[in-house]
Structure formats: structure tokens, C-alpha cells
Scaffold this active site. Structure first.
Site, PDB file in Angstrom:
ATOM      1  N   ASN A  55       0.825  -1.203   0.000  1.00 44.95           N
ATOM      2  CA  ASN A  55       0.000   0.000   0.000  1.00 44.95           C
ATOM      3  C   ASN A  55       0.863   1.258   0.000  1.00 44.95           C
ATOM      4  OD1 ASN A  55      -2.304   1.649   0.185  1.00 44.95           O
ATOM      5  ND2 ASN A  55      -3.216   0.411   1.796  1.00 44.95           N
ATOM      6  N   ALA A  57       2.684   4.163   1.561  1.00 46.82           N
ATOM      7  CA  ALA A  57       3.294   4.333   2.891  1.00 46.82           C
ATOM      8  C   ALA A  57       3.409   3.020   3.658  1.00 46.82           C
ATOM      9  CB  ALA A  57       2.530   5.372   3.714  1.00 46.82           C
ATOM     10  N   THR A  61      10.051   2.135   0.388  1.00 49.31           N
ATOM     11  CA  THR A  61      11.310   2.871   0.248  1.00 49.31           C
ATOM     12  C   THR A  61      12.334   2.417   1.276  1.00 49.31           C
ATOM     13  OG1 THR A  61      10.163   4.814  -0.644  1.00 49.31           O
ATOM     14  CG2 THR A  61      12.361   5.162   0.260  1.00 49.31           C
ATOM     15  N   GLU A 130      10.578  -1.302  -7.076  1.00 50.86           N
ATOM     16  CA  GLU A 130       9.469  -0.786  -6.289  1.00 50.86           C
ATOM     17  C   GLU A 130       8.197  -0.885  -7.124  1.00 50.86           C
ATOM     18  OE1 GLU A 130       8.289   3.194  -3.685  1.00 50.86           O
ATOM     19  OE2 GLU A 130       9.937   3.262  -5.115  1.00 50.86           O
TER      20      GLU A 130
END
Length: 258
Positions: A55, A57, A61, A130
């Protein structure tokens, strides 16, 4: 189809056409055929591809930063800077402000830029991405359509492009790392990081995105999953998450042997 959609698909085809023409004419230019009938980037036949999904957040990263310090891994982050600046236009912000108007434009451009990431040449034996072109379609396009913010004709056209790409271009994935995070945790993190485009995102949006991830990667009920899934619970603080990544390091780095 809207005028905006027509312009983006024209640009999309303009980007793909040199690749198709090169293969048909027998040229090289960094592209070759691997899987019969499919195009693939030269030199990628022995590359391990890991996609980190989750999702907004959820901690993608942080995960990528952690493994970027590992030798023989190349990390490819989402091309968010491109989505924020399409020749001066912040397409990401426009979509959040008016998804019905700009959803098709953003998702077409995301499909193009994620395809470019999948085909990026690399000398490292392991590539960690990502997200992926698959989650772009199965999560975010689906969200726009199911929530009534994307007209059916735009949804159909995006599906046609996705089907053409996955049929004609080799996009192997060896492992999906799913950072399974509660929508409430994501919402709190999102408020803390204060990205301008994300300030308008409500908790309900994150709940819907979470459910789409669960249906796709856990239940397997919404769409085919292109690789085995490693689920890492990701509601914890930074130090606990770093410990979890270290716990799973061997399993992640030996994805082709799992």
C-alpha cells in the site's frame, strides 16, 4: 476515448514502435527475443527480479534502501519524479485532485514508465523493483474502475494495452515481497511524511487499496500472480522492520532457488 487518453496512447505506441520495428527487421539495439515470440532486454536472461509491493506508505522505500547496500543488487524505485513532471505538468497531483478526468492519463503514463523499468538494462545479477507493471494494473487501475472514477471504455483500453504488453514482452518476476500493512498504519505514516499530492488521500482510499492487495497477493482471487509471494508484516517501527528485512535476507536473495 477522451482526447487526453488518445494523446497518451499515441505517445505510448511511439515509445514501443522502435522496439517492435527493431526486432522485426533483425536489428539489435539492446533488444532480443528470449521466450519464443516475446521481446526482452539483452543481457537479462540470468537476472533475478524481485518486486516490492504494498500500500501507499507501507515502507517500500525503507525496504529498498536497506537492500541497496547489498552487493550485486540494483534497486529501481518508482519513477514518481516523472509522474510529477510530465513536461511541466504534475500528473500525479492532477489525478488525486480529479481522478475521473486524469486517471486514464496517469495510469497510461505509469504503464509506460513501469514497462521501461522492467526493461532497464542492468549489470547486477539481482534487480529489486518498487512495485511493477502488474500492480499498476491489478491494484490502481482496478481501484479507479471499481470506484466509478474511470469510464468503462478507458478501463477496457488499458486492459487491451496490458494484455498486449504481457503477451508480447518478456517481463519475468522471480519473487514478490508483499509488505502487509494495515490501512490505519499507512494513513498515519502518510500524514507524517507530508507529501503534497498525498494530503487529499482519505483513509477509505487506503482501505480499498489494501483490500485489492489482499485479494491479489493473499487470496489469489482477482488476477494471476506472476511469482511466489513472500509476506512480511510491516506495521512495525523502523528498527523492527530493519530486523525483519535481515531475517528474510537469505530467502529474498535466493529467490530463483525458492
Amino acid at each position: 476515448m477522451t482526447a487526453a487518453a488518445a494523446r497518451f496512447f499515441l505517445n505510448f505506441w511511439s515509445a514501443l514502435r522502435p522496439v517492435v520495428r527493431t526486432v522485426k527487421s533483425g536489428g539489435t539495439r539492446g533488444i532480443r527475443t528470449g521466450t519464443p515470440g516475446k521481446l526482452m532486454r539483452s543481457g537479462d536472461s540470468r537476472r533475478t527480479v524481485i518486486c516490492v509491493e504494498g500500500n501507499i506508505a507501507s515502507g517500500k522505500t525503507t525496504c529498498l534502501d536497506y537492500f541497496s547496500n547489498t552487493s550485486n543488487i540494483q534497486v529501481l524505485t518508482e519513477p514518481v519524479s516523472k509522474w510529477r513532471n510530465v513536461r511541466g505538468h504534475n500528473l500525479l497531483a492532477l489525478m488525486y485532485q480529479d481522478p475521473q478526468r486524469w486517471g486514464i492519463s496517469l495510469q497510461t503514463y505509469i504503464q509506460l514508465t513501469m514497462l521501461d523499468k522492467h526493461l532497464s538494462a542492468t549489470t547486477a545479477p539481482v534487480t529489486m523493483m518498487e512495485r511493477s507493471i502488474f500492480s499498476a494494473k491489478h491494484i490502481f487501475v482496478e481501484n479507479l474502475y471499481r470506484s466509478g472514477k474511470m469510464p468503462e471504455v478507458d478501463y477496457i483500453i488499458l486492459n487491451e494495452w496490458f494484455d498486449w504488453i504481457t503477451t508480447n514482452v518478456s517481463l519475468p518476476v522471480d519473487l514478490i515481497v508483499y509488505l502487509q500493512t494495515s490501512p490505519q498504519t499507512c494513513y498515519e505514516r502518510l500524514k507524517q511524511r507530508c507529501r503534497e499530492e498525498e494530503m487529499v488521500i482519505p483513509l477509505e482510499y487506503l482501505e480499498f487499496i489494501h483490500q485489492l492487495h489482499e485479494d491479489w497477493l493473499i487470496k489469489g482471487t482477482s488476477a494471476p500472480v506472476p511469482a511466489p509471494v513472500l509476506v512480511i508484516p510491516a506495521d512495525y517501527d523502523l528498527q523492527k522492520m530493519l530486523h525483519k528485512y535481515e531475517e528474510h535476507r537469505e530467502k529474498i536473495l535466493t529467490a530463483t532457488n525458492s
